[in-house]
Design an enzyme around this catalytic site. Structure first.
Site, PDB file in Angstrom:
ATOM      1  N   HIS A 471      -3.800 -15.407 -18.262  1.00  0.00           N
ATOM      2  CA  HIS A 471      -5.332 -16.205 -17.568  1.00  0.00           C
ATOM      3  C   HIS A 471      -6.304 -14.891 -18.140  1.00  0.00           C
ATOM      4  CE1 HIS A 471      -8.094 -18.824 -15.759  1.00  0.00           C
ATOM      5  NE2 HIS A 471      -6.589 -19.106 -14.425  1.00  0.00           N
ATOM      6  N   ASP A 475      -8.583 -19.526 -20.410  1.00  0.00           N
ATOM      7  CA  ASP A 475      -9.220 -19.856 -19.163  1.00  0.00           C
ATOM      8  C   ASP A 475      -8.154 -21.840 -19.024  1.00  0.00           C
ATOM      9  OD1 ASP A 475     -10.398 -18.214 -17.910  1.00  0.00           O
ATOM     10  OD2 ASP A 475     -11.880 -18.834 -19.185  1.00  0.00           O
TER      11      ASP A 475
END
Lengths: 496, 85
Positions: A471, A475
């Protein structure tokens, strides 16, 4: 001048033992040549060189464990001056002050490091006391402890040609369809003795045992022994820790051959020794713990209808010779490698707080080892390979992962990993990213399931595709688009 | 290879198998044991096994025949049947 250093073969590697030099001072080397063999937690790995030139000096002798990044040899643009020695004192300072002080920097390593390249008897036995196992009574320490380099280099065979396959097995795999039938006695069945037969010929270095419990022998030695039908157990190794070098095999053929040909050769047993399994478990633990500690994973899954792809596969395989036949696993691999072109945030490495995307896709392929453990070497530049070429590479990689002969570049290289659960696995895997990579794609076992197509309930072959990604770099939205892109490619297998 | 008897074929089959899966002990290998299920030969190993049998015995092995090659005995029978008399 260029320096050839102990490579890091993964985030989890601190040090390696130099098992064999395949070059000696004066030899010309080219980028990609295999110049040395290093024993690591992942087994014996063929180490390639990344520069062209002439070997000036061998800095670290065989049998010594050194930290990652230690200078192993010096290269020059011209052949070394006559009489140039190996192991000069000035080169004895490996650039390894930063060499991964991660918990496991045992005193032994430091000693070796400081003493390199000419460890005293005491130091080198200290280096591997942990590994020492009872063996036949050792002989007096040889003089080579005082001057290890000449011995090391004298035993070194001529460098292999750049394209030389590393093993007969690989040769078979690589030449594929055109491969001549391997002789029955050839690659993997070099008969070997139980591990207690690994005889240390010297008192100095403690015997190393391979992770798989086989006698310690260089790949060249195994190759020669296999080619000549020689039982490695009948050969006394003169290499470090009693390892058998290629020259040992060449020297001892006649005497050694007799007993083997007379009796049925014992099959080679390759189950990993407890110690080898423990070392690999430790390596996996270190990498995975680091991953879970440092990488904020996010996870996605997507069910893909593989019916069209598998129907196409069946039809195409019917027309293919067995050596070009495809396995279902290769279709998602190809789709993933292609789809990554549009998702640079999934293909690369994250180190020192910075993400570096990779233009080529070096696809790590997770391979379960028989007897436990796991390794994920790279399929180099996978996006540039069509299905057939990809399949040949995967077969070759699996065979070498399971029976030896992986190369250093294959372990250093992956920019993303795929874990395929195969045809007898389970529905889905939630992957753990292998640092410093930033994504791992899972392909579940294809299964027949009810599925709605155009408003009709039908039976289709489905597989669950998963993505675990970093992350810090991407995304979920992008990750989802990526899985959708892979799905789309799989719906048109003939265009893969 | 045309005159090989079952024993010779079996030896080559077993040797080939041990190349693919070096931890298998031929002495403990039951002739009827299922290679894939009982010996944990996965699809990649099995393909490598088939390719080597194809090379060593110079026979074609279509995919739909794979089930007949699921045991050592099955392999021997299959190879004998495929070889010219």
């Amino acid at each position: 001048m260029a320096e050839f250093r102990m490579p890091s073969l993964g985030a989890d590697m601190d040090a390696g033992v130099l098992v064999e030099w395949l070059v000696k001072p004066g030899d010309k080397v080219s980028r990609g040549d295999i110049v040395a063999v290093v024993e690591t937690q992942k087994g014996a790995i063929d180490v390639e060189i990344f520069d062209d030139g002439f070997v000036q000096e061998i800095v670290v002798p065989v049998g010594v464990e050194v930290p990652v990044d230690t200078i192993l040899a010096i290269l020059g643009d011209t052949p070394p001056a006559a009489g140039a020695s190996t192991v000069p004192a000035k080169a004895a300072t490996p650039a390894s002050s930063e060499a991964k002080a991660v918990g496991s920097s045992q005193p032994a390593q430091r000693d070796t490091h400081e003493a390199a390249p000419a460890p005293s008897t005491a130091e080198s036995s200290q280096t591997s006391t942990a590994e020492a196992s009872a063996g036949p009574a050792p002989e007096p320490p040889p003089h080579e402890v005082e001057a290890p380099a000449p011995e090391a280099t004298a035993a070194a065979p001529a460098p292999p040609p750049a394209a030389a396959p590393t093993s007969p097995k690989e040769q078979v795999m690589a030449s594929d369809a055109s491969a001549a039938p391997t002789e029955q006695g050839a690659p993997g069945d070099a008969p070997t003795a139980p591990k207690e037969r690994v005889a240390p010929p010297t008192a100095a270095p403690a015997p190393l045992s391979r992770s798989d419990g086989l006698p310690l022998a260089s790949p060249r030695a195994r190759r020669l022994a296999a080619d000549r039908g020689i039982d490695l157990a009948t050969i006394r190794g003169t290499g470090p820790h009693g390892s058998i070098t290629g020259d040992d095999v060449e020297r001892a053929p006649a005497a050694a051959t007799t007993p083997t040909t007379a009796t049925t050769p014992k099959p080679r047993r390759r189950r990993m020794s407890e110690k080898g399994a423990a070392a690999m478990r430790e390596a996996i633990a270190a990498a995975m713990a680091r991953s879970k500690r440092e990488i904020p994973h996010y996870y996605l899954s997507h069910t893909v209808d593989l019916t069209a792809a598998l129907d196409w596969l069946k039809a195409t395989n019917r027309a293919r010779p067995v050596s070009e036949r495809l396995l279902p696993a290769v279709l998602p691999l190809r789709a993933i490698a292609r789809a990554l072109a549009d998702f640079p945030e999934l293909n690369g490495t994250y180190e020192d707080g910075r993400y570096r995307p990779s233009a080529p896709v070096h696809l790590g392929f997770a391979i379960a080892l028989r007897g436990g453990g796991l390794i994920a070497p790279a399929i180099k530049d996978a996006a540039g390979l069509d299905l057939t070429a990809l399949m040949v590479r995967v077969r070759d990689l699996v065979a070498r992962a399971r029976s030896g002969g992986l190369r250093s570049s294959e372990l250093q290289m992956p920019t993303i990993t795929v874990t395929s659960l195969g045809d007898r696995g389970v529905d889905a895997v939630t992957g753990v990213i292998y640092p410093p990579q930033v994504a791992i794609v899972g392909v579940g076992t294809p299964v027949l399931r009810p599925w709605v197509v155009d408003g009709e309930l039908t039976i289709r072959t489905l597989a669950v595709l998963t993505l675990a990604a970093d992350h810090r770099v991407s995304d979920g939205h992008r990750g989802a688009l990526f899985l959708a892109a892979v799905d789309r490619l799989l719906q048109e297998p003939e265009a893969l | 290879m045309s005159t090989q008897d079952a024993t010779a074929i079996e030896k080559v089959v077993i040797d080939t198998l041990v190349e693919i899966a070096p931890d298998i002990d031929p002495a403990e290998l039951e002739p009827g044991v299922d290679l894939r299920q009982d010996l944990d030969i996965d699809s990649m190993d099995f393909l490598n096994f088939i390719i080597r049998l194809h090379e060593r015995f110079a026979i074609e092995i279509p995919e739909e025949d794979y089930p007949r090659l699921s045991t050592v005995d099955g392999c021997v029978d299959y190879i004998r049947a495929k070889q010219p008399a």
